[in-house]
Motif scaffolding. Structure first.
Motif, PDB file in Angstrom:
ATOM      1  N   HIS A  27      -7.259  33.824 -30.510  1.00 54.83           N
ATOM      2  CA  HIS A  27      -7.875  32.066 -29.400  1.00 54.83           C
ATOM      3  C   HIS A  27      -8.804  32.113 -29.777  1.00 54.83           C
ATOM      4  O   HIS A  27     -10.120  32.993 -29.257  1.00 54.83           O
ATOM      5  CB  HIS A  27      -6.497  31.236 -28.358  1.00 54.83           C
ATOM      6  N   HIS A  32     -12.001  41.907 -21.061  1.00 51.60           N
ATOM      7  CA  HIS A  32     -12.000  42.084 -22.634  1.00 51.60           C
ATOM      8  C   HIS A  32     -13.169  43.164 -22.423  1.00 51.60           C
ATOM      9  O   HIS A  32     -13.439  43.791 -22.014  1.00 51.60           O
ATOM     10  CB  HIS A  32     -13.400  40.674 -23.054  1.00 51.60           C
ATOM     11  N   HIS A  68     -12.631  30.873 -27.650  1.00 50.16           N
ATOM     12  CA  HIS A  68     -12.966  31.593 -26.330  1.00 50.16           C
ATOM     13  C   HIS A  68     -14.063  30.304 -26.338  1.00 50.16           C
ATOM     14  O   HIS A  68     -14.992  30.438 -25.333  1.00 50.16           O
ATOM     15  CB  HIS A  68     -13.563  32.690 -26.357  1.00 50.16           C
ATOM     16  N   HIS A 113     -11.481  35.134 -30.785  1.00 52.15           N
ATOM     17  CA  HIS A 113     -11.389  35.913 -29.461  1.00 52.15           C
ATOM     18  C   HIS A 113     -10.319  36.615 -29.771  1.00 52.15           C
ATOM     19  O   HIS A 113      -8.505  35.769 -29.775  1.00 52.15           O
ATOM     20  CB  HIS A 113     -11.748  35.617 -28.272  1.00 52.15           C
ATOM     21  N   VAL A 166     -16.610  39.856 -20.877  1.00 48.26           N
ATOM     22  CA  VAL A 166     -16.500  38.959 -19.299  1.00 48.26           C
ATOM     23  C   VAL A 166     -14.899  39.593 -19.321  1.00 48.26           C
ATOM     24  O   VAL A 166     -14.469  39.255 -20.045  1.00 48.26           O
ATOM     25  CB  VAL A 166     -16.225  37.140 -20.410  1.00 48.26           C
ATOM     26  N   TRP A 179      -3.248  39.214 -29.411  1.00 53.87           N
ATOM     27  CA  TRP A 179      -3.507  37.606 -30.507  1.00 53.87           C
ATOM     28  C   TRP A 179      -4.635  37.530 -30.660  1.00 53.87           C
ATOM     29  O   TRP A 179      -5.945  37.875 -29.545  1.00 53.87           O
ATOM     30  CB  TRP A 179      -2.129  37.296 -29.176  1.00 53.87           C
ATOM     31  N   HIS A 223      -7.581  38.944 -28.565  1.00 53.26           N
ATOM     32  CA  HIS A 223      -7.867  39.223 -27.678  1.00 53.26           C
ATOM     33  C   HIS A 223      -6.707  40.750 -27.383  1.00 53.26           C
ATOM     34  O   HIS A 223      -5.944  40.520 -27.589  1.00 53.26           O
ATOM     35  CB  HIS A 223      -6.370  38.207 -26.458  1.00 53.26           C
ATOM     36  N   HIS A 242      -6.808  34.622 -16.877  1.00 51.62           N
ATOM     37  CA  HIS A 242      -6.602  33.795 -17.961  1.00 51.62           C
ATOM     38  C   HIS A 242      -5.342  32.661 -17.834  1.00 51.62           C
ATOM     39  O   HIS A 242      -4.924  32.188 -18.480  1.00 51.62           O
ATOM     40  CB  HIS A 242      -5.592  34.305 -18.982  1.00 51.62           C
ATOM     41  N   HIS A 277      -7.733  38.974 -16.748  1.00 44.35           N
ATOM     42  CA  HIS A 277      -8.187  39.451 -17.897  1.00 44.35           C
ATOM     43  C   HIS A 277      -9.784  40.324 -18.026  1.00 44.35           C
ATOM     44  O   HIS A 277     -10.403  39.918 -17.820  1.00 44.35           O
ATOM     45  CB  HIS A 277      -7.527  38.583 -18.811  1.00 44.35           C
ATOM     46  N   HIS A 336     -12.392  37.864 -16.541  1.00 42.08           N
ATOM     47  CA  HIS A 336     -11.946  35.680 -15.619  1.00 42.08           C
ATOM     48  C   HIS A 336     -10.275  36.017 -15.940  1.00 42.08           C
ATOM     49  O   HIS A 336      -9.317  36.729 -16.243  1.00 42.08           O
ATOM     50  CB  HIS A 336     -11.677  34.782 -17.273  1.00 42.08           C
TER      51      HIS A 336
HETATM   52 CU1  C2O Z   1      -7.327  35.436 -23.887  1.00 39.75          CU
HETATM   53 CU2  C2O Z   1     -10.863  35.415 -22.666  1.00 39.75          CU
HETATM   54  O1  C2O Z   1      -8.819  35.876 -23.109  1.00 39.75           O
END
Ligand code: C2O
Ligand code: CU
Length: 480
Positions: A160, A415, A162, A119, A460, A158, A121, A464, A413, A462
């Motif tokens: 990372h 997206h 998911h 993902h 999504v 950044w 971010h 974090h 957060h 959510h």
């Molecule tokens: Cu840094 Cu849904 O993420």
């Protein structure tokens, strides 16, 4: 009632023993103060495409080894540069950087023993490039995948995984991403400081036991890291101005930064530069958030100077361990003096909402287990993946009202798009019109933000705190 009281005291005991552990970590950091090593800067990925408008990289995720404590190797999962022969995985992973408008092509190879996704971010990109399990099929162990998108907005981002983010990010899969562009700030240095914590055993290995308190607070670590290093040292030029970008990549720690005798001129948030900077003595960064600051190193500090993490009351009676050093800052020889800032860093723009704009409520709740097991988390009473998606038409403007339960804060957060915070409990923010994709919702409060829902896709949203997201605090937004 009695049962509840018992549970609370049980948790307090756990918090106290956690505190002892944290102090231990800090003590060991102080004892080797003489051995401090220079803070590593993230290493950029090799761009294999000669076209200046295209950044094409080869990225690999694989098991690797990392010495969080000197001489003690820990097994981690890490990203590495697949285009560099013999490259090894690093924590954090290599820096992906591009100029605004560049096409980015990532050839990804999954050498992990499990499926993963990436993902990006904060980036605004096509829905099918977002790297979540609802925007693509997970990349199996041994599989490859190609991501392709344009770097639309300059800023600090950044990347990372998911899938099982709570495990995979904690194991070392996270890395900085910079899109250059916008107003030029002529600073003596431009650094990306990636903040994290890890829970280590005495053998220096990641402690993989997750207890109910870890789930509640997002696996608090006993060692604090900047760019993967505990107790690093950074030399700055006297009389200079530097630009520091921060990301909080931890599963659940709140970083509240302070650099004694120095101020943070905050110039940027998640979504890039602000129209005008503002000044603070401390800077709270919730998990997932980014901030960009300018710091003037223009007065010789008295004694030792350290970037510190100071107490922030995030709820659940987490005790104050006192200031914790993250990084030693040393004044070196004089460097170039600061050049004046542009008066406007960016043209202000706003989400076009009005009094008729739809207000959509989201209630974030935690459900403690009366038996003392791990808590569950929900949004509007539903727990991911058993949720009803929010549906909207592309381009719709909405106000989202996020209400956090009274026990603790949650960093929310969304997206694929940026939003603008309008108020917290009806009070407008001190600094309007900055762009965010992750925002801390203080416990017991209602935070409102305005957002234009675009582009089409399955997105999504959510908390974090990754343990919360994995245990239900995640929802879906479908834009058509
Ligand atoms: Cu840094 Cu849904 O993420
Ligand atoms: Cu949360």
């Amino acid at each position: 009632m009695r049962k509840l009281a018992l549970y609370v005291s049980h948790r307090e005991i756990r918090v106290i023993s956690l505190l002892a552990f944290v102090l231990l970590g800090v003590l060991s950091a102080c004892s080797d103060a003489g051995l401090r090593t220079t803070l590593p800067a993230p290493i950029p990925l090799t761009d294999i495409n000669p076209d200046p408008n295209i950044v094409e990289v080869q990225l690999v995720a694989a098991p690797a080894s990392k010495e969080y404590l000197p001489g003690k190797a820990a097994a981690v999962w890490a990203y590495r540069d697949g285009a560099k022969p013999g490259s090894v995985g690093t924590v954090p992973g290599p820096l992906l950087q591009a100029n605004q408008g560049n096409l980015i092509i990532v050839h990804f190879r999954n050498e992990l023993p499990v499926a993963t996704t990436i993902h990006w971010h904060g980036l605004r990109l096509p829905g099918n490039q977002d790297g979540t399990p609802i925007s693509q099929t997970a990349i199996p162990a041994g599989g490859t995948y190609e991501y392709r998108f344009t770097a639309v907005d300059p800023g600090s981002f950044w990347y990372h995984p998911h899938i099982e983010g709570n495990e995979q990010v904690e194991k070392g899969l996270y890395a900085p991403f910079i899109v250059h562009g916008g107003a030029t700030l002529n600073t003596a240095a431009d650094r990306y400081l990636v903040l994290d914590d890890v829970k280590l055993g005495g053998d220096g290995k990641l402690d993989e036991k997750v207890d109910p308190l870890d789930v509640m607070l997002g696996r608090p670590g006993n060692v604090l890291l900047v760019n993967g290093m505990q107790g690093g040292r950074l030399e700055v030029g006297s009389w200079t101005q530097e630009r520091w970008r921060f990301v909080n990549s931890s599963n659940g720690r709140y970083f509240n930064l302070r650099l004694p005798e120095h101020e943070f001129y905050i110039v940027g948030w998640d979504g890039g530069l602000l129209p005008v900077p503002y000044v603070q003595d401390s800077l709270l960064i919730a998990p997932g958030e980014r901030y960009e600051v300018l710091i003037n190193f223009e007065h010789p500090p008295s004694g030792r100077l350290a970037l510190q993490n100071i107490y922030y009351d995030r709820g659940h009676n987490v005790p104050d361990p006192g200031p914790q050093d993250l990084l030693e800052v040393i004044y070196g020889p004089a460097g170039p003096p600061p050049s004046p800032l542009p008066t406007v860093l960016r043209k202000p723009s706003t989400v076009p909402f009005n009094s008729k704009t739809l207000v959509r409520p989201f209630v974030l709740k935690e459900q403690e287990d009366p038996a003392g097991g791990a808590a569950n988390f929900s949004i509007n009473g539903q727990r991911w993946p058993d949720i009803t998606p929010v549906e909207a038409k592309s381009g719709a403007v909405e106000i989202w009202e996020i209400e956090a339960n009274p026990e603790m804060d949650h960093p929310f957060h969304l997206h694929g798009m940026f939003f603008q915070v309008l108020s917290v409990n009806g009070v407008p923010p001190v600094v309007p019109w900055g762009w965010k994709d992750t925002v801390n919702v203080p416990r017991g409060s209602k935070l409102r933000f305005a957002v234009q829902l675009d582009p089409p896709g399955r997105w999504v949203f959510h908390c974090h705190i990754l343990e919360h997201a994995e245990r239900g605090m995640m929802g879906e937004l479908v834009i058509r």
